[in-house]
Design an enzyme around this catalytic site. Structure first.
Site, PDB file in Angstrom:
ATOM      1  N   CYS A  86       3.582 -21.385 -24.356  1.00  0.00           N
ATOM      2  CA  CYS A  86       4.684 -22.347 -24.225  1.00  0.00           C
ATOM      3  C   CYS A  86       4.160 -23.756 -24.432  1.00  0.00           C
ATOM      4  CB  CYS A  86       5.330 -22.227 -22.851  1.00  0.00           C
ATOM      5  SG  CYS A  86       6.664 -23.426 -22.574  1.00  0.00           S
TER       6      CYS A  86
ATOM      7  N   CYS B  59       5.742 -29.169 -17.704  1.00  0.00           N
ATOM      8  CA  CYS B  59       6.817 -28.503 -16.969  1.00  0.00           C
ATOM      9  C   CYS B  59       6.188 -27.728 -15.824  1.00  0.00           C
ATOM     10  CB  CYS B  59       7.575 -27.556 -17.906  1.00  0.00           C
ATOM     11  SG  CYS B  59       8.735 -26.456 -17.060  1.00  0.00           S
TER      12      CYS B  59
ATOM     13  N   CYS C 296       6.157 -22.713 -14.845  1.00  0.00           N
ATOM     14  CA  CYS C 296       5.348 -21.501 -15.061  1.00  0.00           C
ATOM     15  C   CYS C 296       3.882 -21.772 -14.770  1.00  0.00           C
ATOM     16  CB  CYS C 296       5.486 -21.014 -16.498  1.00  0.00           C
ATOM     17  SG  CYS C 296       7.077 -20.330 -16.903  1.00  0.00           S
TER      18      CYS C 296
ATOM     19  N   CYS D 299      11.604 -22.343 -24.104  1.00  0.00           N
ATOM     20  CA  CYS D 299      11.329 -21.724 -22.805  1.00  0.00           C
ATOM     21  C   CYS D 299      11.281 -20.203 -22.938  1.00  0.00           C
ATOM     22  CB  CYS D 299      12.391 -22.132 -21.798  1.00  0.00           C
ATOM     23  SG  CYS D 299      12.137 -21.414 -20.151  1.00  0.00           S
TER      24      CYS D 299
ATOM     25  N   GLN E  96      20.824 -13.108  -7.745  1.00  0.00           N
ATOM     26  CA  GLN E  96      19.402 -13.044  -8.079  1.00  0.00           C
ATOM     27  C   GLN E  96      19.188 -13.451  -9.538  1.00  0.00           C
ATOM     28  OE1 GLN E  96      16.779 -12.647  -6.297  1.00  0.00           O
ATOM     29  NE2 GLN E  96      17.375 -11.575  -4.435  1.00  0.00           N
TER      30      GLN E  96
ATOM     31  N   TYR F 208      22.651 -12.196   6.623  1.00  0.00           N
ATOM     32  CA  TYR F 208      22.331 -13.065   5.475  1.00  0.00           C
ATOM     33  C   TYR F 208      22.651 -12.286   4.196  1.00  0.00           C
ATOM     34  CZ  TYR F 208      19.554 -15.108   9.262  1.00  0.00           C
ATOM     35  OH  TYR F 208      19.138 -15.616  10.464  1.00  0.00           O
TER      36      TYR F 208
ATOM     37  N   GLU G 244      27.316 -13.946   6.413  1.00  0.00           N
ATOM     38  CA  GLU G 244      26.748 -14.964   5.522  1.00  0.00           C
ATOM     39  C   GLU G 244      27.417 -16.297   5.846  1.00  0.00           C
ATOM     40  OE1 GLU G 244      25.015 -17.339   3.085  1.00  0.00           O
ATOM     41  OE2 GLU G 244      24.358 -15.243   3.057  1.00  0.00           O
TER      42      GLU G 244
ATOM     43  N   ASP H 162      17.897 -10.431   5.101  1.00  0.00           N
ATOM     44  CA  ASP H 162      17.524 -11.038   3.821  1.00  0.00           C
ATOM     45  C   ASP H 162      17.763 -12.539   3.930  1.00  0.00           C
ATOM     46  OD1 ASP H 162      16.842 -11.574   1.235  1.00  0.00           O
ATOM     47  OD2 ASP H 162      18.485 -10.473   0.310  1.00  0.00           O
TER      48      ASP H 162
ATOM     49  N   CYS I 108      11.528 -13.635   0.479  1.00  0.00           N
ATOM     50  CA  CYS I 108      11.097 -14.269  -0.763  1.00  0.00           C
ATOM     51  C   CYS I 108      10.001 -15.307  -0.522  1.00  0.00           C
ATOM     52  CB  CYS I 108      12.279 -14.913  -1.483  1.00  0.00           C
ATOM     53  SG  CYS I 108      13.135 -16.186  -0.529  1.00  0.00           S
TER      54      CYS I 108
END
Length: 453
Positions: A71, A77, A80, A160, A286, A315, A336, A381, A409
């Site tokens: 890239c 940027c 990544c 990208c 997601q 959640y 939620e 979650d 996450c």
């Protein structure tokens, strides 16, 4: 004043989540943002609270596993940071990072099931928010990703690798169109200019595309002309909606004071694991559709083995996991705090002819008081920062569920919460990592916990 130590050469030995390489200098740990294990770097150090820190470095010798970036925006940027690491090595780094966090915290005895790769390492993002800015001091108009450490400069995202080519075609067409106008990007200090963001959602499995241009109300250009350019593009997918969102706020975030529909619908449809989901411009979904199937199937398989009849999905977001649980459970209740997400969950459940799911719009800490009975399984979650300690206490105290499935996450938040859950006799039984974000340090972790009487 802390003493600055200049021109130090360091060998990066380890990695600290989410983005710091670590080395040793004078017997203390040195943390170097974005450096990779195995690199030899040169930098200036500043001693702070028993460790050394730095803001910048140069690589004198690459790690032996590094490959050239494909890239042109890599480095400027910040999207990544793992772009020069072969994908199998990325998975190894992520797995080791999670296991080291657990080991350091004394969390052990669980069955580690390994890390599951994303079905695709490129073109996986189904949503991108691009920013308008310039290419440098008084530079020309640009549209892409914010450069690392800059408020206004934008890195070129026209090639990208994380998104489908349909998205970069829309980006290039939008930039070319506005370069032919007198419009300027919004400068939040001067409070001048109109162009703010371009948001594109492209459903991976249906190919449906939603395009949204975000500007201030100072826009003077006829956006019907821009819309026609977008609709005329030769794309693999299909543009189902084009929106103009007006945002006169100061903060550099995508939000709406007003939404004008220039073409078609203000939503798209995506399919996951046999279910259909309606996604609006601001819906949480997601960002890796194929990866989400792996993640949710991992959760579903764990739950199926437990054969729960009464499930809480706390959640729950737009209710994806709850709807999967509905296939085997008799009753599922989701909570939620985001009202729009709950509205979407109800819509999607109706869309999929699911009638044994109930969704409640409330904070988990408060909403838990309205729940009755003891569920066979609770699915957690939470957002990146994990469970609120008071919510965690209430969940454990009120429901006494024999099993929990925690979907995280952020492994540092997960580590903290697992220690707190241990105080309530919830012990990790299995742990699985799922890579949802190739070429970044982020990773999802799914943990099955059982209550030890």
């Amino acid at each position: 004043m802390a003493k600055r130590i200049e021109n130090v050469q360091l060998k990066i030995e380890d990695y600290k989540f989410p983005n710091k390489g670590t080395a040793k200098y004078n017997g203390l740990k040195a943390e170097i943002p974005f450096a990779l294990p195995g690199q030899t770097v040169r930098c200036n150090l500043l001693k702070k609270k028993g460790r050394y820190i730095t803001n910048s470095f140069t690589v004198e010798e690459k790690a032996d596993y590094e490959i050239p970036s494909d890239c042109p925006a890599f480095g400027s940027c910040g999207g990544c940071t793992f772009r020069t690491i072969p994908y199998e090595k990325q998975l190894e780094l992520k797995k080791n990072t999670v296991l080291k966090l657990m080991s350091d915290a004394g969390i052990e005895g669980f069955d580690f099931k390994g890390i599951k790769a994303s079905p695709t390492a490129n073109e996986y993002r189904n949503k991108m928010e691009f920013s308008f800015g310039d290419t440098g001091l008084q530079g020309e108009l640009a549209l892409g990703m914010r450069k690392r450490g800059s408020f206004y400069e934008v890195a070129d995202a026209s090639e990208c690798k994380l998104v489908h080519p349909d998205i970069t075609k829309i980006l290039r067409e939008t930039l070319d169109f506005f370069k032919g106008t007198d419009e300027k990007f919004y400068h939040k200090m001067k409070k001048e200019g109109a162009l703010r963001h371009l948001l594109v959602r492209r459903a991976a499995f249906t190919g449906e595309i939603l395009v949204a241009l975000i500007t201030t109300s100072q826009i003077n250009t006829d956006l019907e002309l821009w819309c026609e350019k977008i609709l005329a593009l030769p794309l693999e997918g299909s543009v189902e909606g084009v929106l103009h969102i007006i945002n006169d706020g100061v903060a550099d975030v995508v939000k709406a004071d007003k939404i004008n529909n220039l073409f078609g619908r203000d939503y798209i449809y995506e399919k996951l694991l046999g279910l259909t989901f309606k996604i609006s411009v601001f819906s949480f979904f997601q960002t890796n559709s194929a990866g989400a199937e792996v993640l949710y199937q991992t959760v579903a398989d764990l739950a199926k083995a437990l054969n729960p009849k009464y499930v809480f999905d706390l959640y729950c977001g737009t209710g994806t996991i709850a709807q999967l649980m509905s296939r085997t459970a008799e009753r599922v209740i989701g909570i939620e705090i985001v009202e729009e997400a709950v509205a979407a969950a109800k819509t999607n459940a109706a869309l999929n002819n699911i009638n044994n799911c109930t969704f409640i719009a409330d904070d988990v800490l408060k909403g838990a008081d309205a729940l009755t009975g003891s569920p066979d399984l609770i699915i957690l979650d939470p957002p990146r920062e994990g469970l609120h300690p008071k919510a965690l206490e209430k969940i454990c105290r009120n429901f006494n569920s024999p099993n929990l499935i925690y979907v995280s996450c952020k492994p540092t938040s997960l580590t903290r919460d697992l220690l707190l859950l241990k105080n309530h006799n919830y012990i990790p039984k299995t742990m699985t990592c799922v890579d949802m974000f190739p070429h970044t340090p982020h990773v999802e972790t799914v943990v099955l916990l059982s209550q030890q009487k």
